[in-house]
Each structure stands twice: as structure tokens, then as C-alpha cells.
Scaffold this motif. Structure first.
Motif, PDB file in Angstrom:
ATOM      1  N   PRO A 164      44.724   3.462 -39.666  1.00  0.00           N
ATOM      2  CA  PRO A 164      44.183   3.292 -40.935  1.00  0.00           C
ATOM      3  C   PRO A 164      43.000   3.572 -41.179  1.00  0.00           C
ATOM      4  O   PRO A 164      42.504   4.237 -42.122  1.00  0.00           O
ATOM      5  CB  PRO A 164      44.657   1.709 -41.352  1.00  0.00           C
ATOM      6  N   GLN A 165      41.858   3.362 -40.176  1.00  0.00           N
ATOM      7  CA  GLN A 165      40.314   3.761 -40.504  1.00  0.00           C
ATOM      8  C   GLN A 165      40.282   5.177 -40.490  1.00  0.00           C
ATOM      9  O   GLN A 165      39.461   5.610 -41.187  1.00  0.00           O
ATOM     10  CB  GLN A 165      39.404   3.154 -39.301  1.00  0.00           C
ATOM     11  N   SER A 166      41.151   5.942 -39.850  1.00  0.00           N
ATOM     12  CA  SER A 166      41.110   7.258 -39.789  1.00  0.00           C
ATOM     13  C   SER A 166      41.910   8.177 -40.609  1.00  0.00           C
ATOM     14  O   SER A 166      41.865   9.418 -40.601  1.00  0.00           O
ATOM     15  CB  SER A 166      41.347   7.836 -38.371  1.00  0.00           C
ATOM     16  N   ASP A 167      42.963   7.477 -41.222  1.00  0.00           N
ATOM     17  CA  ASP A 167      43.895   8.241 -42.159  1.00  0.00           C
ATOM     18  C   ASP A 167      44.045   7.644 -43.481  1.00  0.00           C
ATOM     19  O   ASP A 167      44.731   6.531 -43.315  1.00  0.00           O
ATOM     20  CB  ASP A 167      45.247   8.325 -41.214  1.00  0.00           C
ATOM     21  N   PRO A 168      43.631   8.015 -44.370  1.00  0.00           N
ATOM     22  CA  PRO A 168      43.823   7.496 -45.579  1.00  0.00           C
ATOM     23  C   PRO A 168      45.284   7.603 -46.315  1.00  0.00           C
ATOM     24  O   PRO A 168      45.302   6.513 -47.199  1.00  0.00           O
ATOM     25  CB  PRO A 168      42.975   8.149 -46.665  1.00  0.00           C
ATOM     26  N   ARG A 169      46.195   7.995 -45.495  1.00  0.00           N
ATOM     27  CA  ARG A 169      47.448   8.017 -46.167  1.00  0.00           C
ATOM     28  C   ARG A 169      48.211   6.456 -45.801  1.00  0.00           C
ATOM     29  O   ARG A 169      49.111   6.198 -46.313  1.00  0.00           O
ATOM     30  CB  ARG A 169      48.454   8.956 -45.114  1.00  0.00           C
ATOM     31  N   TRP A 170      47.559   5.728 -44.904  1.00  0.00           N
ATOM     32  CA  TRP A 170      48.173   4.408 -44.832  1.00  0.00           C
ATOM     33  C   TRP A 170      47.993   3.660 -46.077  1.00  0.00           C
ATOM     34  O   TRP A 170      48.716   2.923 -46.542  1.00  0.00           O
ATOM     35  CB  TRP A 170      47.484   3.830 -43.426  1.00  0.00           C
ATOM     36  N   SER A 171      46.525   3.715 -46.629  1.00  0.00           N
ATOM     37  CA  SER A 171      46.254   2.871 -47.746  1.00  0.00           C
ATOM     38  C   SER A 171      46.947   3.555 -48.898  1.00  0.00           C
ATOM     39  O   SER A 171      47.672   2.918 -49.833  1.00  0.00           O
ATOM     40  CB  SER A 171      44.737   3.213 -48.180  1.00  0.00           C
ATOM     41  N   ALA A 172      47.238   4.913 -48.885  1.00  0.00           N
ATOM     42  CA  ALA A 172      48.059   5.526 -49.980  1.00  0.00           C
ATOM     43  C   ALA A 172      49.494   5.047 -49.694  1.00  0.00           C
ATOM     44  O   ALA A 172      50.240   4.630 -50.984  1.00  0.00           O
ATOM     45  CB  ALA A 172      48.138   6.965 -50.144  1.00  0.00           C
ATOM     46  N   LEU A 173      50.177   4.667 -48.557  1.00  0.00           N
ATOM     47  CA  LEU A 173      51.468   4.181 -48.360  1.00  0.00           C
ATOM     48  C   LEU A 173      51.529   2.822 -49.099  1.00  0.00           C
ATOM     49  O   LEU A 173      52.477   2.601 -49.716  1.00  0.00           O
ATOM     50  CB  LEU A 173      51.888   4.308 -47.058  1.00  0.00           C
ATOM     51  N   PHE A 174      50.801   2.158 -48.673  1.00  0.00           N
ATOM     52  CA  PHE A 174      50.718   0.692 -49.190  1.00  0.00           C
ATOM     53  C   PHE A 174      50.548   0.631 -50.480  1.00  0.00           C
ATOM     54  O   PHE A 174      51.178  -0.224 -51.264  1.00  0.00           O
ATOM     55  CB  PHE A 174      49.484  -0.166 -48.524  1.00  0.00           C
ATOM     56  N   LYS A 175      49.645   1.455 -51.263  1.00  0.00           N
ATOM     57  CA  LYS A 175      49.706   1.445 -52.818  1.00  0.00           C
ATOM     58  C   LYS A 175      50.905   1.743 -53.178  1.00  0.00           C
ATOM     59  O   LYS A 175      51.412   1.270 -54.351  1.00  0.00           O
ATOM     60  CB  LYS A 175      48.600   2.462 -53.164  1.00  0.00           C
ATOM     61  N   ARG A 176      51.757   2.809 -52.708  1.00  0.00           N
ATOM     62  CA  ARG A 176      53.198   3.050 -53.205  1.00  0.00           C
ATOM     63  C   ARG A 176      54.013   2.085 -53.077  1.00  0.00           C
ATOM     64  O   ARG A 176      55.005   1.817 -53.826  1.00  0.00           O
ATOM     65  CB  ARG A 176      53.514   4.302 -52.218  1.00  0.00           C
ATOM     66  N   LEU A 177      54.053   1.410 -51.987  1.00  0.00           N
ATOM     67  CA  LEU A 177      54.903   0.236 -51.751  1.00  0.00           C
ATOM     68  C   LEU A 177      54.619  -0.877 -52.778  1.00  0.00           C
ATOM     69  O   LEU A 177      55.359  -1.722 -53.124  1.00  0.00           O
ATOM     70  CB  LEU A 177      54.691  -0.189 -50.140  1.00  0.00           C
ATOM     71  N   GLU A 178      53.362  -1.091 -52.927  1.00  0.00           N
ATOM     72  CA  GLU A 178      52.751  -2.131 -54.062  1.00  0.00           C
ATOM     73  C   GLU A 178      53.669  -1.708 -55.193  1.00  0.00           C
ATOM     74  O   GLU A 178      54.032  -2.661 -56.027  1.00  0.00           O
ATOM     75  CB  GLU A 178      51.323  -2.218 -54.031  1.00  0.00           C
ATOM     76  N   THR A 179      53.295  -0.388 -55.565  1.00  0.00           N
ATOM     77  CA  THR A 179      54.068   0.199 -56.993  1.00  0.00           C
ATOM     78  C   THR A 179      55.326  -0.295 -56.933  1.00  0.00           C
ATOM     79  O   THR A 179      55.713  -0.490 -58.295  1.00  0.00           O
ATOM     80  CB  THR A 179      53.457   1.566 -57.240  1.00  0.00           C
ATOM     81  N   ALA A 180      56.175  -0.006 -55.956  1.00  0.00           N
ATOM     82  CA  ALA A 180      57.274  -0.322 -56.075  1.00  0.00           C
ATOM     83  C   ALA A 180      57.924  -1.583 -56.169  1.00  0.00           C
ATOM     84  O   ALA A 180      59.108  -1.964 -55.849  1.00  0.00           O
ATOM     85  CB  ALA A 180      58.050   0.732 -54.812  1.00  0.00           C
ATOM     86  N   GLY A 181      56.972  -2.443 -55.808  1.00  0.00           N
ATOM     87  CA  GLY A 181      57.359  -3.942 -55.589  1.00  0.00           C
ATOM     88  C   GLY A 181      58.053  -4.369 -54.451  1.00  0.00           C
ATOM     89  O   GLY A 181      58.454  -5.426 -54.136  1.00  0.00           O
ATOM     90  N   LEU A 182      57.365  -3.591 -53.362  1.00  0.00           N
ATOM     91  CA  LEU A 182      57.930  -3.828 -51.951  1.00  0.00           C
ATOM     92  C   LEU A 182      56.735  -4.515 -50.942  1.00  0.00           C
ATOM     93  O   LEU A 182      57.140  -4.870 -49.893  1.00  0.00           O
ATOM     94  CB  LEU A 182      58.314  -2.498 -51.235  1.00  0.00           C
ATOM     95  N   CYS A 183      55.435  -4.644 -51.679  1.00  0.00           N
ATOM     96  CA  CYS A 183      54.483  -5.064 -50.824  1.00  0.00           C
ATOM     97  C   CYS A 183      53.251  -5.628 -51.610  1.00  0.00           C
ATOM     98  O   CYS A 183      52.949  -4.941 -52.713  1.00  0.00           O
ATOM     99  CB  CYS A 183      54.004  -3.971 -49.783  1.00  0.00           C
TER     100      CYS A 183
END
Length: 171
Positions: free
Chosen positions: A80-99
């Protein structure tokens, strides 16, 4: 492919995990083996379509029938410190109500490492363990659910001890 024995949960069942099928072919594959295709599969591209690694998993009963539980694992090659896609994935999961947001933040903060000098009071006393670091990593996110329901997001963490003496010899 991985194969897991599920006999501790259900007698005779095994879990198959297939590495690397493209998202676009997962539903077709499941249909071909007469497995249930979850309705939430239509959201997979939006949720994990940018993952570097994907796994498809399902359970097989002792009679050869495919179980109702279907899973898709997704991960990225970098931490995650080297790849911003992890944060983007968590945001998508939050938006979908999964995290939940605080869970995602905690997971991202968990990744790291330390050695005895950083926490001497809680480090094991064994001399061999004073020659390395504990590394905490994020392994993957797994969406899993039944065909007739919503998925659940699971986050898989891992950690390991890296012995400096052994690590130097491998170089």
C-alpha cells in the motif's frame, strides 16, 4: 491452483482456488461447471478490475456438486505505501458498503516492520530472534458470497520474521 480440505467444516468438501482467470471469463467458467453465478459478479469489474492478481474459488461437495459459496481474491504486486490502488480499492469497497472507513485506514496503517530496537520490552528473549525484523504485510482482499446474496469483503493480512543472517546469504 490451490486445493483446500474443508473436512473440518463439512465432511467431504474441498475448496478449489484457481489463479489468474480474467474477470470477463469467471462467470462463463462457473456456468460451464454448473456452478451458481452470483448476482454481485456484475460489479466485480468496478470493484477489483485493476488488480494485478485474481483468484476464483469455489467449494466442491463429496458428490462433485459445486457449492453456493463463490469467492474472488484480488491483490496488487506492490504494498500500500508504494501503490495507491490499494487505497482506491478500499474506497470502492467503502462506497459499496463492504468496508468501513476506519477499518480500511487501520489495515493500511498496519503494514510495516519493526525490530528489537524499536520494541525491546515486548520482543522475544530468544537470541536468534534478535537478529531480524517482523514484517507486516497486506496479502489480498477477498469478496465472497452466495449466488443469491451480497458479498462480504475479507482482508487477509500476513506477517513474517526475516532473519538478517539468512537474508544476507540469499543475495
Amino acid at each position: 491452483m490451490y486445493l483446500f480440505d474443508l473436512s473440518a467444516r463439512t465432511a467431504g468438501d474441498i475448496r478449489l482456488e484457481l489463479f489468474g482467470p480474467p474477470l470477463a471469463s469467471m462467470a462463463t467458467y462457473l456456468s460451464a461447471i454448473e456452478a451458481p453465478v452470483p448476482g454481485w459478479f456484475n460489479r466485480l469489474e468496478a470493484l477489483v478490475g485493476d488488480a494485478d492478481r485474481l483468484h476464483l474459488s469455489f467449494d466442491l461437495g463429496g458428490d462433485g456438486t459445486v457449492g453456493e459459496r463463490i469467492g474472488v481474491e484480488a491483490s496488487y504486486a506492490l504494498l500500500p505505501q508504494s501503490d495507491p490502488r490499494w487505497s482506491a480499492l478500499f474506497k470502492r469497497l467503502e462506497t459499496a458498503g463492504l468496508c468501513a472507513e476506519d477499518v480500511a485506514e487501520g489495515i493500511e496503517a498496519w503494514v510495516g516492520q519493526e525490530d528489537r530496537s524499536e520494541m525491546p520490552e515486548s520482543w522475544p528473549a530468544h537470541p536468534a530472534l534478535s537478529q531480524g525484523r517482523i514484517v507486516r504485510l497486506l496479502s489480498h482482499v477477498k469478496l465472497v458470497g452466495r449466488a443469491d446474496g451480497e458479498p462480504v469483503a475479507k482482508i487477509y493480512l500476513l506477517f513474517r520474521f526475516i532473519d538478517w543472517r539468512t537474508a544476507r546469504r540469499r543475495r
